[in-house]
Design a protein around this motif. Structure first.
Motif, PDB file in Angstrom:
ATOM      1  N   ILE A 132       0.845  -1.204   0.000  1.00  0.00           N
ATOM      2  CA  ILE A 132       0.000   0.000   0.000  1.00  0.00           C
ATOM      3  C   ILE A 132       0.875   1.247   0.000  1.00  0.00           C
ATOM      4  N   GLY A 135       2.716   1.716  -3.296  1.00  0.00           N
ATOM      5  CA  GLY A 135       1.906   2.117  -4.443  1.00  0.00           C
ATOM      6  C   GLY A 135       1.147   3.416  -4.287  1.00  0.00           C
ATOM      7  N   THR A 136       1.131   3.987  -3.085  1.00  0.00           N
ATOM      8  CA  THR A 136       0.325   5.198  -2.870  1.00  0.00           C
ATOM      9  C   THR A 136       1.131   6.403  -2.372  1.00  0.00           C
ATOM     10  N   SER A 155      -3.638   4.968  -7.517  1.00  0.00           N
ATOM     11  CA  SER A 155      -2.870   4.029  -6.719  1.00  0.00           C
ATOM     12  C   SER A 155      -2.194   3.023  -7.646  1.00  0.00           C
ATOM     13  N   LYS A 157      -0.635   0.299  -6.325  1.00  0.00           N
ATOM     14  CA  LYS A 157      -0.379  -0.847  -5.439  1.00  0.00           C
ATOM     15  C   LYS A 157      -0.544  -2.167  -6.197  1.00  0.00           C
TER      16      LYS A 157
END
Length: 201
Positions: A132, A135-136, A155, A157
């Motif tokens: 998380i 990817g963010t 995103s 992720k």
């Protein structure tokens, strides 16, 4: 108890395979890459499937503001996980030896399995949290900034398990040899407990 003790020893020893084989793999497929880019995740670090895969993934990530793939010294997990796996393997082998000589009840095998299951769940939870963040948590100064229909940053992720489309890439995330050895080892400890319970009645 001799047979169940031997099964417990073998099951616990299979965890040592995690020191030699990857636990997980994330692969990126895209039209511009005839050979997919992949990274193998070990308990002590991340390596590219091919020589320049990590370098190429970091290059792609740079454009959209993602962090570089972390080195072992940059994540506490890569120092802690080998200790945990080594400790659990050693403990399981010790319990198997004690069970072989009839010094403990098979319920100790079940206790080991419950503890290993809890640690496995915590490990997957931590891995998902890393995905998380990976990817963010994007660099606001990234060269390419893409947003959804509401204007929020996209995103990137990768999935924890399975395949998912991310822009023009398809990300695949699946367990590898080390994970399968661990699952087999945990199953064998369950067999050891059941066998031990039957033979001690």
């Amino acid at each position: 108890m001799k047979t169940s003790g031997l099964i417990m020893i073998v099951g616990s020893a299979l965890l040592l395979g995690l020191f030699f084989y990857p636990l997980w793999n994330i692969k990126l497929e895209a039209p511009q890459y005839p050979d997919p880019l992949g990274m193998d995740i070990y308990i002590a670090g991340i390596e590219g499937e091919e020589e320049f895969d990590i370098q190429n993934i970091d290059g792609i990530n740079h454009y959209i503001g993602m962090k570089k793939i972390p080195k072992p010294e940059e994540m506490w997990e890569f120092n802690t996980f080998p200790l945990v796996i080594g400790g659990m393997a050693g403990l399981g082998i010790l319990l198997g030896i004690l069970g072989f000589f009839g010094k403990i009840s098979p319920n100790w095998f079940l206790g080991w399995l419950v503890l290993m299951t809890i640690l496995g769940i915590l490990g997957m939870y931590d891995f998902n949290n890393w995905l998380i963040d990976y990817g963010t948590d994007l660099d606001p100064k990234a060269i390419i900034k893409l947003t959804d229909s509401e204007g929020n940053p996209l995103s990137y992720k990768p999935p924890l398990l399975g395949s998912e489309k991310i822009l023009n890439f398809t990300a695949h995330s699946y367990p590898q040899t080390g994970a399968y050895l661990m699952f087999i080892g945990m199953f064998l400890t369950l067999v050891a407990w059941i066998w031990g319970k039957r033979t001690t009645k």
